[in-house]
Structures are given as C-alpha cells and as structure tokens.
Design an enzyme around this catalytic site. Structure first.
Site, short mmCIF file in Angstrom:
data_model
loop_
_atom_site.label_atom_id
_atom_site.label_comp_id
_atom_site.label_asym_id
_atom_site.label_seq_id
_atom_site.Cartn_x
_atom_site.Cartn_y
_atom_site.Cartn_z
N ASP B 392 58.75 69.04 34.65
CA ASP B 392 58.04 68.09 33.84
C ASP B 392 57.41 68.89 32.70
O ASP B 392 57.32 70.10 32.78
CB ASP B 392 56.97 67.45 34.74
N PHE B 521 49.07 49.01 30.48
CA PHE B 521 50.12 49.97 30.15
C PHE B 521 51.04 50.14 31.35
O PHE B 521 50.59 50.11 32.49
CB PHE B 521 49.47 51.33 29.84
N ARG B 578 51.58 64.96 20.77
CA ARG B 578 51.89 63.67 21.40
C ARG B 578 51.37 62.57 20.49
O ARG B 578 50.20 62.57 20.12
CB ARG B 578 51.20 63.56 22.75
N GLY B 659 58.58 62.67 29.28
CA GLY B 659 58.47 61.32 28.73
C GLY B 659 58.15 61.35 27.25
O GLY B 659 58.09 60.31 26.61
#
EC number: 7.6.2.1
Lengths: 370, 1087
Positions: B392, B521, B578, B659
């Site tokens: 990850d 979310f 991000r 992600g």
C-alpha cells in the site's frame, strides 16, 4: 494450528503485545532486551571447510588408517586358522551315513571320525569352534522364543514359562525348562580331537570347557533356580525340551558345577547369532607349559557324536581351530578395509589439492558466480 | 464459567420484547456468556485427543500401535511406538492446555464483568454472562458495551452518545450514535421499566456497519439502523450514561460473529513436506512389499524346512500368509522413516524463530514504542522465499501524517513551492503559509471564505474542547484532520457538532449551521457532501472529493476555471501530493424538500438500502460550482527508498497498489526510487474500455518483442503504471495472462486508483499464475483483503488503527523493518528449516534402512537390528536436540552481511535449499549411510572374536555396534552441518552423545536386569562389546566411510562452485583479501 483470530483479551483494553498483558502497566518501554541470546548474537564458533582444514584432514585420516590397516593385516595373517566341514553331504565324506540315517527317535548315537592334517603348528591357546551355516538363529520368532526370567532362576517362571516360548512351553502338561525354540535346538554334537602320533596311536587332545561364555552371562544372566544344591530337585516338576536327550541338570556328567542353566555350552548357544552363518566357541585347548606348540603339525582325527541334524534345511556344520591375537581371531577384512579407506583418503587429498590449486589460479582472474 | 448453548435452528428473524424475559426465552437466544476456550477439565482429554488424531501422522502412529498389539505381527514392543507418540501428544496437549487456560482466564474475566441491569424497575448489578436478550442495561462513561444493544436514551441531549470502536474496526476516532427520538425521553429507570416495545430485526450476522430492524411500540413502527446500535466491544466516551436494550448477546454479537477462525495459511515447505511424507509412505509400502516377497520366498525355500527347529506360529500354515504378516511387521519396524517428531520439531523451531522476531531490537520503533510481532508462528521460513511484495502507499511507504500544503482557489494557486522547513520536526500546522492567501482571507475574498467554510463544514471530524480554546480534533482519516486544521488556522474554526448542527467560529464570529444531511464518503463514491442551512436560511450543499468524480458533476458554465484548476491539480499530483477538489451547490427550499423526501424513502428501504441511498446522493450532487482544490502532503517514511532499493536488489519485485491519483503515485514511485530516470521506459496504461486496455497491453508486448528479439533478454528496465479502471479490464479472465506477462517483465509496477477488492485480485492473480511467494504490506482497513489473500500479510501499525495489524501475520511500525524481516529473519528461517529438514530425513533413513538390509540375512522375519530401547529413544533423545539447536540458531552469514549482499536472498526464492532434488540427495545419503552401517559391521564381525576367543557376531553385540556407529555417524554429520556453534549446539551435540552412552550402560546394567529380566536382557552387553578394540575399529571405519565422501563433495562444491553465502562467509575470515571483497562489493552493493 496457532492462529486464532479472536481472543477475549483483545476486547479488553488496547491491543497489547504478544507477551505482556500483565497489569495496567504504565507507559513501559516494550523494547526487547538487549541480550546476546535474544538478539541472536551468541558467541559462536563458525567452522568453514577450507582447503586449509579439509585437505590436511584427508591426509591425516590416510596417514592414520594405512598403518593401522597394515598392522591389522599382518596380525590377522599371523593368526592360524583351520576349518573343516563335517556335515556329511558328499557320499565319500565320513559322516555321510550318520547324516543320512538321522532320526529324531533313535536312542543310540551315531559316531563318525574325520581325519585332517595341520600343516603348521598352532602356538599359544587354540580355540575350537563349531560353525553352523544357513541356520537362522536371528529369525524374529526364534530370537524371542526364550524366557530370560526362567533362565535367571525365577521360580514362578520355571513353573509358568513366558508365552513367548510357545510352542516349546509345555510338554505333556509339564513346563519345559529351559523353554523356547532356542533352548530346544541346542547344538548337541560332541567333538573330540585326537592327535595321531608318528607311531599311529591316537592321543586325546586335552580341552577345557570353562571360560567359553561371557562372564556376565555365566554369573548374572543365567542362574539355576531354587536354593537346593541338588539340581534334579530344583528342576522337579519340569520337563526337558522335546529335542533333548537328557535333562538340563544332566548336561555335563563330568562337572556338577557346569549343569542346569549355567552350563556353558548352553549359555553359548543361548547367545543367539546375528547372522545365519556363525561360529560358536566350543572348547579351549590350553597352551602347554613347555615350549612345545599347543597343536603340533601332523595328522589329527576328530571323533564326532553326530546328533544334530542340519541336512534337512540345507545347513552345514564346521569345526574351526584358531589361535588369537589382541584383536581377536583371523579377520583379514578389517586390515584390507583400513588400508583401502586410508589410501582412498590420501588419494582424495591429492586429487582435491590438485583441483584446488588449478581452480585457485583460475579464480584470481575470473568470475564469482552470482 | 459454564455457558449453555441451546441448539436451535438458524433464525429467520429476531424478535425481542423489552423487559419480558419470559417472552424472549421462548426463542432460546444465546445468553451473554462467551466461550472462546475449547475445553474444560472433563472434556480436555477426549476432545484434545480427538483433535490431535485428526492429524494424519498421529492417526498413522495410532494405527501402528494397534498393529503392534497383534502378537504375530508385533515386531517391536509396544513402547517403541507409544513413548514417542505419547511424548508428541503430550507436548501438543500441554501447549493447547496452556493456550486454553489463558482463554478461560480472559473468558472468566469478561464474563464476570459487572453491568447494571434493569430488573423489576430497579437497577441491579449483574455479571455480563447473566445479561439476557431483552434486558435493559445501563452503561456509564468509559465502560465497555456488554452486548449489542439498541440505544434507548442517553444523558446527553437528543439521545446522543459517543463511542470508540477501536476493538471492532480499529478506528480510534469517536463516532456518534443516537437513539430514535421516541425513546430518547425514557431517561429514568421507572419509565424504562414500563417500556414494552418489541424489536423485529435481522438474525445475527457479522456485518459491522449495518443493522436493519423495526421497533414496534404503542402501535407504531420505527425503523432502526446502525446509527441506533451500540455494539459489543465499543467503549462509551464523553457520555455520562445511557440505556440500551440488549438485542444480540454473547456469541450472537457482531464482535463474536466476526471472530471466526482465520484461514489457516500454510507455507510452501509445509506443502512440500506433506507431499514428501506421502512419498515416504509409498516408499515404506514398497519396502514392506519387497521384504514380504522376500519372506514368502524364504519361508517357502528355507523356513518350511527349518520347521524342525522353528515351527510356524499356529495361525500361519503357508508361506503366503506368513508373507502377509511379515508385510505388516515391516511396516511397523520401518515406520521410523516417517518421523513422528518431525511436525512437532518443525513447530518448535518456527515458534523459536517467531520469538526471535519479537525480540529483535532493530525492528523496534522507539517513537511509537512498538516491537515487531510475529502474529502467526507458522510462516517464518516463507519469509525467506518472497518474490513479490504488494505494498500500500499511504501509511505504508508514507508516514500518513498529512500536512496541508497547497491549494487552488478560484483558479489561483497558493502555497510555497520551495518551502522546506529547516527543522524536520517543525509542527506540520505551521509549514504552510503564503502571504497572498492570508491577505485574501483578510480582505474577505468571498471565494476564499467559501473555500475555508467548506473545509470547516464538510467533514465528519469530532471535536473535543477540553478547555476554552483548546480544541482537539478526532478525525477518521488524517486527510480530513489536516483540512479541518487548515481551515482552523485560516480563521474558520470548527467548534462542535450535534446531529443537527455544526458550530463554527468564522473570523471571530460564532455561527451555527443546521446540518440537514451528511452524504457519506465511501470508496466507490469517492466524495462526501454536507447539506447545511446557514443562519440566514440559505441551503447549500458542500462537496469535496476526488477530482475525477467531481469534475463530471460540475456546472459546465465555467470551463476556464475548470481547466485551470485541473492544471493545478495535475501539478500538485506531480509533486506527489494528495489532491481533492471542492465544490458547492445552492439548493432552493423546494429542491431540498423534494430530495429530502426521496432520501427518507431510500433510508427506510429494507432491501438494497445502500444502493438506493447512493442513487439518491448522486441525484443531488450535480450541477455544482467549483471552488478550488486542496493538496496535502504525505511524507515518505524513514528509509523507504533504501529499503526498496535493497529489496529490488534481492530480486524481489515490488508492486505498489494505491488509491491515489496516477500522478501522485508516479511521483511517490520516483521519490522512493522504484522508478528511476535510468529506466528505459515507464509504461502507462490508463484505458477506460476493454479494447483500449487490450490495445495498450498488446503494443507494450510488441514493444518488448522488438527489444527481446536481438538477444532474447529484455535489455533495459521498464516500469508499468496502470490505473484502477484499466486494471478492472486487465483482470478479466481473457486478458489477465497478457497483463501478467507484461507486468512481470517490468521492474516496478504501480497500480493507482485501485479498490480494496482489486488489491486482493492482483495478489490472487500472481498467486495463481506465478507460483511465487507473495507478501502484502499495508496499514489500513482497505489493505485487509490484500493482507489476507497474500501468502504473508504484514501490517504496519500506524495511524489508521489496527485493523490491518489484526489481519496480518507479522506487524511492525515502519516499512523499513521489512528488509530485516525478509533478508535477515526470513532468510535465516528458511536456511535453518531447510537444513533441519535435510538432516532430519537423512538421519531417519540412515537409522531405519539398516533394518531393510538386515532383512535379507534374518529370513525377512522383521527382526530389528537394534535394541528396542534404542529404537524408542533414537528420535526423541539421542538425535533430536542437536538438530533442533541447529534449526534454531544456525547462521551462515551474520545479519549485517545479508543486508549488505541482498543477492544472498536468492536461493530462497529459487527454492534451492530444500526441494525434491535435495530431498533425494538427503535420503540417498541416508540410505548410503545405512548400507555402510550394516555391511561394515557385517563384514567385520561375522568372523571376529573377542580377545578371549568368544565370537563377536552374536546378535546383541552386533546391535550395540551398529547403534553406536549410527549415533556417532549422525553426530559427526550434524557437526558438519552446523555452521554456527553456539554454546547450545555444543551442549546438545556432546550431551546427546553422552546421554547415548550413559543410557546404554544404564539399560545394560545388572540392577535393571535383576528387576525385569525379560525387558533388559541386554545385560552386560555394553561393557562386553565396547571394551573390544575390534568394535571401535569397526565404528571408526564405518564413520570414515560415511563421512569422507560427504566431506569431499562439500569441499569440491565449495571450491568449484561456491555459493555466494560461502564466499561471504569466508569473507569474515579474510577481510584483507581485497580481490574477493572488491569483486563482491562491485557486484552486490548498490551504494
């Protein structure tokens, strides 16, 4: 096996380390201890096989084994051994008739005599063996067919032998002593040795029958039952093994001390052989006090009371005469094996040395594999 | 604790009536008593034995034991099998009993916790285990919730309460629960005692985030959701007290329903071992068969004639029957080729290795006070064989400490481009400042204000105001925390929330918004919204989310702003930040009413509620106006680039599954040295359709083909970056092979925008096609599926709770510890396990096969060569400890060397140290040894006599000679195999030899014989035999013949084809040899 995901204690307070879930500890460092054991830094000897250690090892093994081998070989060659087969298979062999006419029921013994010549005199003590071939004393059912408690003189086992002794456990309702297949098949040929003098007269060679069994066997393992000094009383209520001609307390008519379970011939027989071809010590011919050889060279005759049938299962019977050294009887194999192994080691050492040198010169310029 | 579980058929629907035990008892619901223990004193023995005999090996030995009870077959006495079996069973039983004892203790502790139960109108203290379904219980602040309860009322206004769910899902932030309004008034015991509502709900299940039920009370229906439930395992926080109705108790609670046994992972060595054991069984049967045929022939030719001295046993009347019996007899005496102690020893070694991992100081993180933990003790050697690591990104490669770094407001980008704090420990909150932005806040630029207002309103952060001005935010994700904190620093302070309101301080003024709806979310929506009404009454929807999903939902009017913001977003992403896009939408009162109605309808739906809700949300999140974008920095963890470089040198392929956006991921790839500028090409696949993905993959393939053709190897290094939507197509069955071959040709693979499910699918793909060992490392709940499906799952205990850790096999605090876990601990474990297995099989074959050769000389009668006691003790006393010590402590090279030369890891990946070939070599060596051990004594002793003329070829002397030679040969062999002689190795090797002689002399002593003449009939044998020089010459000869070839082979191998480990090992002794170390370092060390 060791993974179970839920544990009630995980419900309890925060996820704690594997080991410590003791009290409500204050913020204690969970740092593992800095010990050599836990950090895998124990002091250790780390040998590696280098040319410096392996090659000398080969040479040393070679240099140790070869002399030992030569010593063994010479010693073994100095031992005199004489062997004669008296089974009586051939029609012209002296015991042919005895072997042929054998019957379990006959009461008279068949006697035959075998002539032989010793080319060289036998010095020092001479050991006389009988040898059997194709006789499976190491068969599982045979090996276990005995009762060591009975042989040790335990009264209850004398009257109630172990089940292992079947089918030689009882005879006509009486317990057999000694029971079992080993005892039942006791070797019962008698071998007598005569020297034939120059004038043709036979002179008996004196033999001793003591000291042929292990000390521990004779004094610890085998004991006669009961306090009675009279063995026939002690063995009252027991039967002799079915193949036997006389009872266990009558085995040695000459020496009453050598009767019952502590009869040395019996003890020797009861120490079963590891292999189907074996020899067992029969008699010892003591060295003569003067300097004459124990058995001088010349003609001999062996008189055999032929009681023991082996022809039915293609067995063989031998008589062996041998002298002895510090390492026991004649044993050429050991010496040759030592010389061979020693030479191979030495040779390997040389070969490896050459290879190592050739390779060593190559590496300095060449590759190291990934 | 005695819990009683009624056996009932599975429930269809649960009906619970409050305060009515009689009614509820009809359904025989489980009580609140939990049992995680497996046994009690009475059941321990039978149940544990039953479980142990489910192991094939144990059953096999039980079968042997039964065979031995048949006198005609019994070739060994009963104790030769029962002693090792009993030992193995009791070791396992003691372990199980200890485990269970601790489970009992914790069960007791949990079951005996007190809780206040409303019984006949008054509160009484009751033990947890006596709480029933339908009871009303009172919970106080900081107490654990005793069962899954329906919240009825609380001490706080609006029936609110706060809970922490760390034990359930690992999330440490607080969550709100609210009782339904009708019961919220029932605040005191008297009212509650008269509450007689009935709840109808779903049967017990393990879904933590949903609950579906209806309350029937006073002839009315009220829908119940997860919002109204307090689950067992949660802790009540910031709430004085609350009352709840027990719905699920004990084993029915969601916590317990989630604690099913995890899938048991097996290592490849385990599987190989099982195959080999099966082969050995086959081998055993063959040997038995050969010897049985031999027995038939012998009994026919010899045994039949030999009957005058040795009659056949009564049931045996022909040679065929005898052969049949002899087959089983040989199965018994040759059983030691399948070593019963193998499995136990392997477990012990693995347990030891796990402790070494737990004890490693160099995997201890002092900042977070966390040591590495081997949570599964059965996988250690697999750590030495890893070929693929799936990692990850967030929290694993990075610290998951977010700092608000840049933003774009209404087309204007703010943020210090080259701002680097001088002090790396500077408070992240102060890293960001931009005069222009402060200015624009001060002058009251409406866009800027709206931007920060959104940040202060659109989130699920909880605040805790310990004293005036001292605000603490508790956020579910660090991103949210960073954004809310940023807004706070710019003057838009989020103060507190209730279910219906949000209070903020905007530029010094306290404003309370009424919160109309939160559109949550999730990973599919990738956005969240709030709908609020400001004090003036204007309704506005604020939305923040991934730019890809948000851009589709914007009003198309201001294309220029959209494109400028997109440029900014790409710029930020390229810096490895991000990003989130922010937008809002004004709603009229009518629009809101209409939507609110449809929302309520969807909310009440009992089937596909989630889908319906999502569709409703989708309806309103349209036609939005773009406000701007935020960029958050997540710093790399310490040592990540070095670790990745080292692991790739160890030939481990690292795939990053994240992600994040593609640009962010690529950037992180560069900063952690996965991607480098030296790479020939970074291939990017981002097609949206099946065709385009296929086309892209094909073109890459042809590109490779061109590269390969000239020299058949791929020259140059490639990296593959693939996005989630392309991955979805690439993972289709018809394309996966193509994808796989391309991906595997690349040095680095980065998958971005992937869902948790896709992470697991990628892992499964590699597992299915590559037969390689995979390791997944992650820190968050979204990594759990990947961690569980990989061969080895590693959890990083970081910011995102402990869910990943709970699912993992190994856990530690820093990504960089992975290099030590794999290259040091994994490598050692693998090496030790392989050496252990090789030796173990060798020694058992050497031991057992002697019987086979002896069979040819004893009429195939299954007579053993050795004494029964020797057979019993050989595996458990004479030879077990030295090899265990080797399996525990052996090191071929020191730990720092295996980090310096990562290539040392390769033998494990290629499975070189223990495979079928190595196994055959081991057993060949074992068989060779057995030949020597039988035939050398045979040749020497058959004619040998003692020095007093007594022949040495009696069975007992032969047995002692062979046994002594065997113990000496296998001891010399273990001495050769041991490369690292610690004090334990010395003690065990010498101790085993010593114990052999001591025990043998004791067993052959007169004392024992006098007591049990039939058992100890080897009396006097040891001293009689071992005092003979010939015997020792025989033993020395046999040892030399066994060991010299091994020594020669090993030396040749070392000299002609040294493994890297050998060379490195030698290095220690010849530091000054410049040629070797130069060669090695040029080849292996990157830095």
């Amino acid at each position: 096996m060791m993974a179970s995901s839920y544990n009630a204690k995980e419900e309890d307070g925060h996820h704690s380390g594997s080991s410590s879930h003791g009290g409500p500890g204050a913020i204690k460092s969970k740092k593992p201890d800095n010990t050599a054991f836990k950090q895998q830094r124990l002091p250790a000897w780390q040998p590696i096989l280098t040319a410096g250690t392996v090659l000398p090892a080969f040479f040393v093994i070679g240099l140790i084994f070869i002399p030992i081998g030569i010593g063994l070989f010479v010693t073994s060659n100095n031992i005199k051994e004489f062997e004669i087969d008296y089974t009586g298979v051939e029609i012209d062999s002296p015991c042919y008739i005895c072997a042929k006419n054998f019957s379990w029921n006959s009461t008279t013994s068949c006697v035959c005599s075998v002539n032989f010549t010793l080319d060289q005199p036998f010095e020092s003590n001479v050991y006389m063996y009988y040898g059997l071939s194709n006789f499976y004393q190491n068969h599982r059912r045979y090996v276990k067919s005995r009762d060591d408690s009975q042989l040790n003189g335990v009264e209850s086992n004398l009257k109630q032998p172990s089940k292992e002794c079947e089918p030689y456990r009882t005879s006509d309702g009486l317990p057999i002593a000694p029971c079992g297949a080993i005892a039942n098949s006791l070797f019962n040929d008698t071998l007598e040795l005569f020297h034939i003098n120059q004038n043709g007269t036979k002179q008996r060679v004196n033999v001793t029958k003591k000291g042929i069994a292990w000390w521990t066997d004779k004094h610890v393992k085998f004991r006669n039952p009961g306090g009675s000094s009279n063995l026939s009383v002690a063995f009252q209520g027991t039967a002799k093994p079915v193949n036997w001609r006389k009872a266990v307390y009558d085995l040695d008519p000459e020496d009453p001390e050598n009767n019952g379970f502590i009869n040395e011939d019996f003890i020797v027989w009861m120490r079963t052989a590891a292999l189907p071809t074996f020899r067992k010590l029969y008699r010892i011919i003591q060295k003569k006090p003067n300097s004459t050889p124990t058995l001088s060279s010349g003609r001999y005759v062996m008189e055999i009371t032929y009681n023991y049938p082996v022809l039915s299962f293609d067995g063989r019977k031998r008589m062996i005469l041998s002298t002895i050294s510090w390492m026991g009887g004649k044993n050429p194999f050991l010496g040759i094996a030592y010389i061979t192994v020693g030479s191979i080691c030495f040779f390997l050492g040389v070969v490896l040395l050459v290879i190592h040198h050739k390779y060593d010169t190559r590496t300095n310029s060449a590759e190291i594999p990934n | 604790v005695v819990c009683f579980f009624p056996f009932v058929s599975p429930e269809e629907e649960r009906k619970v009536k409050a305060n009515d035990r009689e009614y509820n008892e009809k359904f025989q619901y489980a009580s609140n008593c939990i049992v995680t223990s497996k046994y009690n004193i009475v059941t321990f023995l039978p149940v544990n034995l039953f479980e142990q005999f489910q192991e094939v090996a144990n059953t096999y030995f039980l079968f042997l034991l039964i065979l031995q009870l048949i006198p005609q077959i019994s070739s060994l006495s009963w104790f030769t099998t029962i002693v090792p079996l009993a030992l193995v069973l009791s070791i396992t039983a003691v372990k199980d009993a200890t485990d269970d004892y601790f489970r009992h203790k914790s069960d007791n502790q949990v079951n005996n916790r007190e809780s206040q139960v409303l019984i006949r109108g008054s509160l009484q203290n009751e033990k947890w285990m006596n709480v029933r379904v339908g009871d009303i219980i009172k919970l106080e602040n900081n107490q654990f919730v005793a069962a899954d309860v329906l919240l009825l009322s609380t001490s706080e206004p609006h029936g609110l309460c706060y809970i922490e769910t760390a034990e359930l899902d690992g999330e440490t932030n607080m969550k709100v629960r609210q009782s339904i309004s009708v019961t919220a008034e029932l605040c005191d015991p008297n009212h509650l005692a008269s509450f007689d509502g009935e709840v109808m709900c779903e049967p017990p299940n393990n879904k933590l985030d949903r609950f579906c039920g209806t309350l029937y009370w006073r002839e009315k229906k009220y829908p119940l959701t997860n919002q109204n439930m307090l689950l067992r395992g949660c802790v009540l926080r910031n709430t004085e007290a609350c009352y709840g109705l027990v719905i699920f108790a004990g084993p029915d609670t969601k916590l317990m329903q989630n604690s099913g046994r995890t899938k048991f992972k097996r290592t490849s060595i385990d599987r190989l071992m099982n195959t080999l054991v099966l082969w050995i069984f086959g081998f055993l049967v063959c040997m038995g068969g050969i010897l049985a045929v031999g027995n038939a022939i012998w009994e026919k030719e010899v045994g039949f004639l030999f009957q005058s001295f040795l009659p056949w046993d009564p049931p045996v009347d022909n040679f065929l029957f005898s052969a049949f019996l002899s087959f089983w007899s040989y199965v018994i005496i040759l059983n030691t080729v399948v070593p019963i102690s193998l499995y136990v020893s392997v477990e012990v070694i693995r347990l030891g290795h796990s402790y070494f991992i737990n004890w490693d100081q160099q995997m201890f993180c002092s900042q977070c006070n966390t040591a590495a933990e081997a949570r599964t003790t059965t996988l250690n050697e697999e750590l030495g064989q890893v070929e693929y690591i799936f990692s990850d990104k967030t929290g694993t490669l990075t610290q998951n400490i977010m700092t608000f770094n840049k933003c774009s407001i209404n087309g204007q980008s703010y943020g210090m481009l080259n701002f680097t704090p001088l002090n790396p420990l500077a408070d992240p909150n102060f890293c960001f400042y931009d005069e222009k932005l402060l200015e624009s806040v001060k002058v009251g630029d409406s866009h800027t204000h709206e931007f920060f207002r959104l940040l202060s309103l659109c989130h699920t952060v909880m605040s805790e105001e310990k004293s005036e001005g001292e605000l603490v935010y508790k956020a579910q994700s660090p991103d949210e925390g960073a954004l809310v904190t940023a807004a706070r620093n710019f003057g838009f302070v989020f103060r507190s929330r209730t279910p219906g309101t949000i209070t903020t301080t905007e530029m010094g003024q306290t404003v309370t918004y009424s919160l109309l709806a939160i559109l949550d979310f999730n990973n599919i929506r990738k956005r969240m919204s709030v709908i609020v009404r400001n004090p003036e009454g204007r309704i506005r929807l604020y939305c923040k989310g991934a730019d890809t999903v948000l851009v589709e939902r914007l009003q198309p009017c201001n294309q220029e702003l959209i494109s400028i913001t997109s440029d900014h977003l790409n710029e930020y992403a390229a810096d490895g930040l991000r990003t989130l896009a922010l937008a809002y939408r004004d709603l009229s009162e009518e629009e809101w009413e209409a939507w609110s109605e449809s929302h309520r309808f969807a909310d009440k739906a009992t089937d596909c509620r989630e889908d319906r809700l999502a569709a409703t949300y989708d309806k309103i999140e349209q036609e939005m106006l773009l406000l701007g974008a935020t960029a958050i920095e997540d710093k790399l963890q310490e040592g990540v680039p070095e670790t990745i470089a080292l692991l790739s040198l160890a030939n481990i392929k690292i795939w990053v599954l994240t992600g994040d956006k593609q640009e962010t991921a690529v950037n992180i790839g560069y900063s952690c040295k996965m991607l480098t500028d030296d790479m020939t090409e970074v291939i990017i696949i981002s097609g949206h359709t099946v065709q385009s993905v296929r086309h892209e993959l094909r073109s890459v393939f042809f590109f490779f083909l061109v590269q390969i053709l000239p020299n058949l190897i791929i020259s140059g290094e490639f990296a593959l970056v693939i996005s989630g939507h392309s991955l979805a197509h690439a993972l289709e069955p018809d394309m996966e092979e193509e994808f796989l071959s391309t991906a595997c040709a690349c040095k680095a693979v980065i998958c971005c925008r992937v869902t948790p499910l896709q992470k697991a699918q990628v892992v499964e793909l590699i597992k299915k096609h590559k037969k390689a060992v995979t390791l997944a490392v992650g820190d968050g709940a979204n990594d759990v599926s990947m961690i569980k499906s990989a061969h080895i799952g590693v959890g990083i205990s970081g910011q995102e709770g402990i869910q990943a850790v709970l699912a993992s096999d190994y856990s530690f605090a820093q990504f960089r510890f992975l290099q030590r876990l794999l290259l040091v601990h994994g490598r050692w474990s693998y090496l030790r396990m392989c050496r252990f297995l090789c030796y173990f099989f060798y020694k058992n074959f050497a031991f057992t096969m002697v019987h086979f050769w002896f069979g040819f000389f004893c009429g195939f009668s299954a007579q053993t060569v050795y004494d029964q006691f020797f057979i019993t003790l050989y595996n458990i006393v004479y030879t077990s400890l030295p090899v265990l010590a080797m399996g525990m402590f052996d090191q071929d090279v020191p730990d720092q060397r295996s980090l310096e030369y990562p290539k040392l890891y390769e033998p494990g990946q290629l499975n070189l140290l223990f495979n079928k070939r190595e196994f055959f070599i081991c057993i060949t060596q074992g068989i060779y040894t057995s030949v020597v051990l039988f035939f050398v004594p045979y040749a020497v002793l058959s004619d040998a006599t003692q020095s007093n003329g007594v022949p040495l070829a009696d069975y007992q002397s032969f047995a002692v000679t062979t046994a002594t030679a065997l113990v000496i040969v296998v001891s010399v062999q273990i001495a050769l195999d041991t490369g690292f002689w610690t004090v334990f190795n010395h003690v065990f090797v010498w101790g085993s030899l010593g114990s052999f002689f001591t025990i043998m002399f004791a067993l052959h002593s007169q004392t024992l014989f006098r007591n049990l003449p039939n058992q100890f009939h080897f009396v006097g044998n040891a001293q009689n035999t071992l005092l003979q020089p010939v015997v020792w010459l025989t033993i020395a000869l046999a040892t030399a013949i066994c060991i010299v070839p091994v020594l020669a082979f090993r030396f040749l191998k070392l000299d002609l084809k040294p493994q890297l480990s050998d060379t490195v090992r030698k290095l220690k002794f010849s530091f000054y040899d410049p040629s070797v170390s130069a060669l090695l370092s040029s080849q292996c060390v990157p830095l």
